[in-house]
Design an enzyme around this catalytic site. Structure first.
Site, mmCIF file in Angstrom:
data_model
loop_
_atom_site.group_PDB
_atom_site.id
_atom_site.type_symbol
_atom_site.label_atom_id
_atom_site.label_comp_id
_atom_site.label_asym_id
_atom_site.label_seq_id
_atom_site.Cartn_x
_atom_site.Cartn_y
_atom_site.Cartn_z
ATOM 1 C CD GLU A 100 10.025 1.617 10.523
ATOM 2 O OE1 GLU A 100 9.939 2.597 9.771
ATOM 3 O OE2 GLU A 100 9.903 0.447 10.123
ATOM 4 C CE LYS A 105 3.092 3.096 3.182
ATOM 5 N NZ LYS A 105 3.227 3.114 4.633
ATOM 6 C CE1 TYR A 161 1.126 -0.377 4.376
ATOM 7 C CE2 TYR A 161 0.056 1.767 4.434
ATOM 8 C CZ TYR A 161 0.881 0.829 5.012
ATOM 9 O OH TYR A 161 1.476 1.100 6.220
ATOM 10 N NE ARG A 186 6.866 4.185 0.606
ATOM 11 C CZ ARG A 186 6.564 4.911 1.677
ATOM 12 N NH1 ARG A 186 7.499 5.149 2.594
ATOM 13 N NH2 ARG A 186 5.360 5.394 1.844
ATOM 14 C CG LEU A 205 8.257 2.306 4.792
ATOM 15 C CD1 LEU A 205 8.099 1.131 3.839
ATOM 16 C CD2 LEU A 205 6.899 2.923 5.078
ATOM 17 N NE ARG A 235 -5.874 -19.549 3.922
ATOM 18 C CZ ARG A 235 -4.880 -20.252 4.463
ATOM 19 N NH1 ARG A 235 -4.669 -21.487 4.107
ATOM 20 N NH2 ARG A 235 -4.105 -19.686 5.388
ATOM 21 C CG HIS A 267 0.651 -20.985 2.583
ATOM 22 N ND1 HIS A 267 -0.505 -21.667 2.827
ATOM 23 C CD2 HIS A 267 1.048 -20.482 3.776
ATOM 24 C CE1 HIS A 267 -0.797 -21.590 4.111
ATOM 25 N NE2 HIS A 267 0.124 -20.870 4.720
#
Ligand code: PMP
Length: 288
Positions: A180, A147, A33, A52, A205, A100, A102
């Site tokens: 952070e 991110k 995101y 990014r 990040l 589903r 992995h």
């Protein structure tokens, strides 16, 4: 006014916006995101944010759903439809819908959601008095540079902050070194007046606000050092603050119930906050 969300090619009422239960974002937090500040209707640092995003896509081996220009059109249209003046635009990409399993699906189709909303200015007291932070162990994975929407450790740390009446949780690794904030980058000003924040690595990040503020510090002639600092150093700092697209630069004046320095926002933090507002306003003016 009812809010509008963009979901895979359609603008829909926010209350009716849906993704499939087999979306890998929902199943595995397999997605990424970006959050971009909006200042007077203009996205702040949109290209660095989308750079990014491209990096996150590459690192996750995900396909870009559309060109950068098309993404910007969708983001601006979402801003427009939600009458956002000052706030945020949120973009989320997931690896698609698949039974589903992995392992990655064979022909994934990146799913796209964009939302935008106005955000009220921070209460004056946050800036006049600074905010409180607590410390929390950094229990995240080894790729905090991506991110990703997989944010559970960050949520747990932020919840600990909320339960202690704090604005942010400062994450500390097993060696006592600050990584952070739970949703921000952490900065200190040392007793000898040096501005310090951690260098980009897999442990943090690389904040877009962080990058803009490094540039501002250079321009303003603030002595700056890019290096890790310990929790002890932060406790003994002359100033501390955190940065993000929604916090801008937020002075931190209390850490785990103890004041940092004299418990008042520092002059460098406030100067940088003001300069960052000018940085945002300049982009809005240039776009007008
Ligand atoms: N670190 C983390 C863990 C974050 O979630 C954020 C905010 N998304 C940041 C740093 C700051 O990044 P930015 O300045 O790009 O908002």
């Amino acid at each position: 006014m009812s809010r509008i969300a963009y979901v895979n090619g359609r603008y829909v009422p926010h209350s009716q916006a849906r993704v499939h239960i087999d979306d890998r974002g929902y199943q595995f937090a397999d997605g990424i995101y970006e959050v971009c500040a909006v200042c007077d209707g203009t996205m702040v640092d949109d290209d660095p944010h989308l750079d990014r995003l491209d990096r996150s896509l590459r690192e996750m081996r995900m396909e870009a759903p559309m060109s950068r220009a098309a993404l910007k059109v969708v983001m601006y249209e979402t801003i427009r439809r939600n009458l956002v003046k000052d706030g945020i635009v949120y973009l989320q990409l997931t690896r698609g819908v698949a039974p589903r399993d992995h392992a990655f699906p064979k022909n994934p189709k990146t799913q796209v959601v964009v939302t935008a909303r106005n955000v009220k200015p921070h209460p004056a007291a946050y800036v006049e008095e600074g905010v409180k932070a607590v410390t929390a162990p950094d229990i995240r994975w080894g790729r905090c540079d991506i991110k990703t929407i997989s944010l559970l450790p960050n949520c747990i740390a932020k919840q600990a902050a909320r339960e202690n009446g704090a604005y942010e949780a400062i994450l500390v690794d097993e060696k006592g070194v600050v990584t952070e904030g739970s949703s921000s980058n952490a900065w200190i000003v040392t007793q000898d007046g040096k501005l310090v924040t951690r260098a980009p690595s897999n442990e943090i990040l690389n904040g877009i606000t962080r990058l803009a503020i490094i540039e501002i510090a250079r321009r303003e002639g603030v002595p700056f050092e890019e290096r890790a600092f310990t929790l002890e150093e932060m406790r003994r700092a002359r100033e501390a603050f955190v940065t993000s697209a929604s916090s801008f630069a937020m002075p931190v004046t209390q850490l785990d119930d103890k004041p940092i320095a004299n418990g008042k926002p520092g002059t460098i933090a406030l100067r940088i906050r003001e300069a960052y507002f000018r940085h945002m306003a300049a982009q809005a003016e240039a776009a007008a």
